[in-house]
Design a protein around this motif. Structure first.
Motif, mmCIF file in Angstrom:
data_model
loop_
_atom_site.group_PDB
_atom_site.id
_atom_site.type_symbol
_atom_site.label_atom_id
_atom_site.label_comp_id
_atom_site.label_asym_id
_atom_site.label_seq_id
_atom_site.Cartn_x
_atom_site.Cartn_y
_atom_site.Cartn_z
ATOM 1 N N LEU A 380 0.826 -1.201 0.000
ATOM 2 C CA LEU A 380 0.000 0.000 0.000
ATOM 3 C C LEU A 380 0.861 1.252 0.000
ATOM 4 O O LEU A 380 0.551 2.230 -0.681
ATOM 5 C CB LEU A 380 -0.956 -0.014 1.200
ATOM 6 C CG LEU A 380 -2.193 -0.904 1.086
ATOM 7 C CD1 LEU A 380 -1.839 -2.380 0.924
ATOM 8 C CD2 LEU A 380 -3.079 -0.742 2.316
ATOM 9 N N TRP A 381 1.938 1.257 0.797
ATOM 10 C CA TRP A 381 2.868 2.393 0.805
ATOM 11 C C TRP A 381 3.456 2.587 -0.579
ATOM 12 O O TRP A 381 3.557 3.716 -1.074
ATOM 13 C CB TRP A 381 3.978 2.135 1.819
ATOM 14 C CG TRP A 381 5.050 3.187 1.884
ATOM 15 C CD1 TRP A 381 5.098 4.263 2.719
ATOM 16 C CD2 TRP A 381 6.251 3.250 1.080
ATOM 17 N NE1 TRP A 381 6.246 4.994 2.489
ATOM 18 C CE2 TRP A 381 6.964 4.392 1.484
ATOM 19 C CE3 TRP A 381 6.772 2.449 0.058
ATOM 20 C CZ2 TRP A 381 8.186 4.747 0.910
ATOM 21 C CZ3 TRP A 381 7.986 2.814 -0.519
ATOM 22 C CH2 TRP A 381 8.678 3.961 -0.085
ATOM 23 N N ASN A 382 3.862 1.511 -1.213
ATOM 24 C CA ASN A 382 4.488 1.593 -2.531
ATOM 25 C C ASN A 382 3.526 2.144 -3.569
ATOM 26 O O ASN A 382 3.901 2.956 -4.424
ATOM 27 C CB ASN A 382 4.943 0.203 -2.980
ATOM 28 C CG ASN A 382 5.759 -0.514 -1.918
ATOM 29 O OD1 ASN A 382 5.202 -1.025 -0.952
ATOM 30 N ND2 ASN A 382 7.061 -0.537 -2.083
ATOM 31 N N TYR A 383 2.282 1.692 -3.488
ATOM 32 C CA TYR A 383 1.286 2.068 -4.486
ATOM 33 C C TYR A 383 0.841 3.520 -4.331
ATOM 34 O O TYR A 383 0.726 4.242 -5.319
ATOM 35 C CB TYR A 383 0.087 1.130 -4.364
ATOM 36 C CG TYR A 383 -1.083 1.491 -5.242
ATOM 37 C CD1 TYR A 383 -1.007 1.325 -6.621
ATOM 38 C CD2 TYR A 383 -2.252 2.007 -4.697
ATOM 39 C CE1 TYR A 383 -2.077 1.656 -7.436
ATOM 40 C CE2 TYR A 383 -3.324 2.338 -5.496
ATOM 41 C CZ TYR A 383 -3.231 2.168 -6.866
ATOM 42 O OH TYR A 383 -4.288 2.508 -7.661
ATOM 43 N N ASP A 384 0.590 3.948 -3.097
ATOM 44 C CA ASP A 384 0.119 5.316 -2.855
ATOM 45 C C ASP A 384 0.683 5.793 -1.526
ATOM 46 O O ASP A 384 0.015 5.767 -0.500
ATOM 47 C CB ASP A 384 -1.412 5.352 -2.838
ATOM 48 C CG ASP A 384 -1.968 6.773 -2.882
ATOM 49 O OD1 ASP A 384 -1.212 7.721 -2.549
ATOM 50 O OD2 ASP A 384 -3.149 6.951 -3.239
ATOM 51 N N GLN A 385 1.953 6.220 -1.550
ATOM 52 C CA GLN A 385 2.646 6.613 -0.326
ATOM 53 C C GLN A 385 1.935 7.757 0.388
ATOM 54 O O GLN A 385 1.831 7.773 1.617
ATOM 55 C CB GLN A 385 4.086 7.010 -0.630
ATOM 56 C CG GLN A 385 4.864 7.467 0.607
ATOM 57 C CD GLN A 385 6.264 7.924 0.266
ATOM 58 O OE1 GLN A 385 6.776 7.641 -0.818
ATOM 59 N NE2 GLN A 385 6.908 8.627 1.187
ATOM 60 N N GLU A 386 1.441 8.718 -0.366
ATOM 61 C CA GLU A 386 0.836 9.883 0.264
ATOM 62 C C GLU A 386 -0.455 9.514 0.993
ATOM 63 O O GLU A 386 -0.677 9.929 2.138
ATOM 64 C CB GLU A 386 0.571 10.977 -0.773
ATOM 65 C CG GLU A 386 -0.002 12.257 -0.181
ATOM 66 C CD GLU A 386 0.822 12.789 0.983
ATOM 67 O OE1 GLU A 386 0.212 13.240 1.972
ATOM 68 O OE2 GLU A 386 2.071 12.736 0.933
ATOM 69 N N ARG A 387 -1.316 8.731 0.354
ATOM 70 C CA ARG A 387 -2.562 8.349 1.026
ATOM 71 C C ARG A 387 -2.277 7.483 2.253
ATOM 72 O O ARG A 387 -2.897 7.645 3.302
ATOM 73 C CB ARG A 387 -3.471 7.594 0.049
ATOM 74 C CG ARG A 387 -4.832 7.273 0.675
ATOM 75 C CD ARG A 387 -5.728 6.507 -0.267
ATOM 76 N NE ARG A 387 -6.987 6.197 0.414
ATOM 77 C CZ ARG A 387 -7.680 5.094 0.243
ATOM 78 N NH1 ARG A 387 -7.256 4.174 -0.610
ATOM 79 N NH2 ARG A 387 -8.785 4.884 0.906
ATOM 80 N N TRP A 388 -1.346 6.566 2.121
ATOM 81 C CA TRP A 388 -0.959 5.678 3.220
ATOM 82 C C TRP A 388 -0.431 6.491 4.395
ATOM 83 O O TRP A 388 -0.853 6.300 5.544
ATOM 84 C CB TRP A 388 0.101 4.711 2.686
ATOM 85 C CG TRP A 388 0.532 3.599 3.597
ATOM 86 C CD1 TRP A 388 0.011 2.347 3.681
ATOM 87 C CD2 TRP A 388 1.636 3.628 4.503
ATOM 88 N NE1 TRP A 388 0.709 1.592 4.593
ATOM 89 C CE2 TRP A 388 1.719 2.360 5.113
ATOM 90 C CE3 TRP A 388 2.569 4.606 4.865
ATOM 91 C CZ2 TRP A 388 2.688 2.035 6.067
ATOM 92 C CZ3 TRP A 388 3.530 4.291 5.820
ATOM 93 C CH2 TRP A 388 3.589 3.026 6.403
ATOM 94 N N SER A 389 0.490 7.403 4.103
ATOM 95 C CA SER A 389 1.100 8.211 5.167
ATOM 96 C C SER A 389 0.087 9.148 5.798
ATOM 97 O O SER A 389 0.070 9.335 7.023
ATOM 98 C CB SER A 389 2.278 9.014 4.602
ATOM 99 O OG SER A 389 3.255 8.158 4.033
ATOM 100 N N THR A 390 -0.767 9.747 4.991
ATOM 101 C CA THR A 390 -1.777 10.656 5.516
ATOM 102 C C THR A 390 -2.753 9.937 6.429
ATOM 103 O O THR A 390 -3.162 10.466 7.472
ATOM 104 C CB THR A 390 -2.538 11.329 4.359
ATOM 105 O OG1 THR A 390 -1.623 12.110 3.583
ATOM 106 C CG2 THR A 390 -3.651 12.234 4.884
#
Length: 429
Positions: A380-390
């Protein structure tokens, strides 16, 4: 006087009976043989579940262009994913970082290389696609120390990434727990996010993972015993000054984190759990994986039964039955006491998200689920780091577990994906 109407059947009875007995014997032997085959296959499946295994190749390197710094891989559900990933290779190249997809067709996909591959480098064709991205702690460019955490099986290696000291709030730590068949490197992606929020990260190992000591049996207990090694890490963190502890588990690490939260004598300092693609009910996961393997339902049922039974432990080599009821956290949802954030892709492909959805329904007061799609298992981090981190930052903020979010830029923790990483680290197979 003999009744001639009954003479013929009476005379035929011995032969007929022998035929019936022979047919019954043949049928019994066939059934016994079939049952024996089912039993053997089931035991092998059961052993495979609990036996730690080296990572196997799941793609092939078709071409490397050193001038353009691109790599072409055979097409799989993983190799076509958008985002940044890692590739475990043989030959001279070791572990490679991969960037965005440049083009693809029905058989192959070409991606940008983020690790420099020099001209003439020997590249073995077989490779394993990985969501780790970071292989070694030095790649984060953050201060860290190597630690040993005493546990019931011996000293377990860990990496400690201290956050900057802050007198504004109690010291918060996150303990990162990797999944089945991987190592601590899996968790490194999350460290910069927590570091930017003033949270110390302790990235741990546990029995039989290839880094921590081996147990007597050398097999996994799917979280039923591994949680004790992580609980030892909780005690370590408390002795080092941690006042609030977040558990973050990846895949089987999620199952371990949940067992810590349910069983730990340190439960009062656990402030919450973050679960990435977690195993919440092993029976759902193993049944799903058996279907992917094309195993008949009777084999799956027998394998689960063998893992759960005391008398089959010499065959499964588990050292004791796997307590599937204890590991079913949906069934134990009423026992949960800590807030939980779950990040899971509905097309995970390895650990179905069904139990994650079920846990939200069972405990909507404690459990929040952020659903992804396309991202697949632990990527999930790899695919969409910003959404995951947010999602993580927002959840921590709502539960008062981090410093002021306004002081944290969205790009905190990014490593400059457009730049090539220096050197080629040794492969960690």
């Amino acid at each position: 006087m003999v009744d001639s109407r009954r003479a013929a059947p009476t005379g035929a009875t011995p032969g007929f009976a022998r035929g019936v007995r022979a047919a019954a014997a043949i049928l019994s032997a066939a059934l016994a043989a079939a049952a024996g085959v089912l039993g053997i296959v089931s035991v092998r499946v059961a052993r495979r579940v609990v036996t730690p295994a080296a990572r196997v190749a799941d793609t092939r390197i078709l071409a490397v262009d050193p001038a353009a710094q691109t790599i072409t891989l055979s097409r799989t559900d993983d190799t076509v994913l958008p985002g940044r990933y890692g590739l475990i290779t043989g030959g001279d190249t070791g572990y490679l970082k991969l960037g965005s997809v440049l083009d693809e067709d029905a058989l192959s996909v070409r991606r940008k290389l983020l690790t420099h591959v020099p001209p003439g480098a020997g590249v073995a064709p077989d490779a394993a696609f990985s969501g780790w991205y970071y292989e070694r702690p030095e790649e984060l460019h953050l201060p860290f120390s190597a630690e040993l955490i005493g546990s019931g099986v011996g000293p377990c290696p860990a990496w400690l990434f201290p956050a900057e000291a802050s007198g504004e709030m109690p010291e918060t730590w996150v303990i990162q727990i990797h999944g089945r068949g991987t190592t601590r490197s899996e968790c490194l992606r999350a460290v910069p996010v927590f570091h930017a929020l003033g949270i110390t990260s302790l990235v741990v190992s546990y029995r039989n993972d290839g880094e921590a000591p081996r147990s007597r049996t050398g097999t996994y207990a799917l979280g039923a015993t591994e949680w004790r090694d992580v609980d030892a890490a909780v005690g370590f963190a408390r002795r080092r000054g941690a006042q609030r502890i977040i558990l973050m588990g990846w895949s089987m690490g999620g199952a371990i984190a949940l067992q810590v939260s349910l069983n730990s004598p340190h439960r009062q300092v656990i402030a919450g759990l973050i679960l990435e693609s977690p195993v919440i009910d092993w029976r759902i996961v193993l049944t799903y994986q058996a279907k992917l393997m094309g195993l008949p339902a009777p084999v799956t049922g027998l394998a689960l039964g063998a893992l759960a039974s005391e008398w089959t432990t010499p065959l499964t080599r588990t050292g004791g039955p796997i307590p599937f009821d204890q590991l079913d956290v949906v069934a134990r949802a009423s026992e949960l006491r800590h807030p939980i954030l779950i990040l899971h892709s509905d097309d995970d492909g390895f650990v179905p998200s069904d139990a994650s959805h079920d846990l939200v329904v069972a405990r909507p007061d404690l459990v929040e689920l952020i659903v992804f799609d396309v991202a697949r298992h632990t990527k999930l981090w790899n695919y969409d780091q910003e959404r995951w981190s947010t999602a993580i930052r927002s959840w921590l903020g709502r539960h008062d577990l981090s410093r002021d979010l306004d002081s944290v830029r969205p790009e905190d923790g990014a490593d400059g994906a457009s730049e090539l990483s220096g050197g080629s680290p040794d492969a960690d197979s």
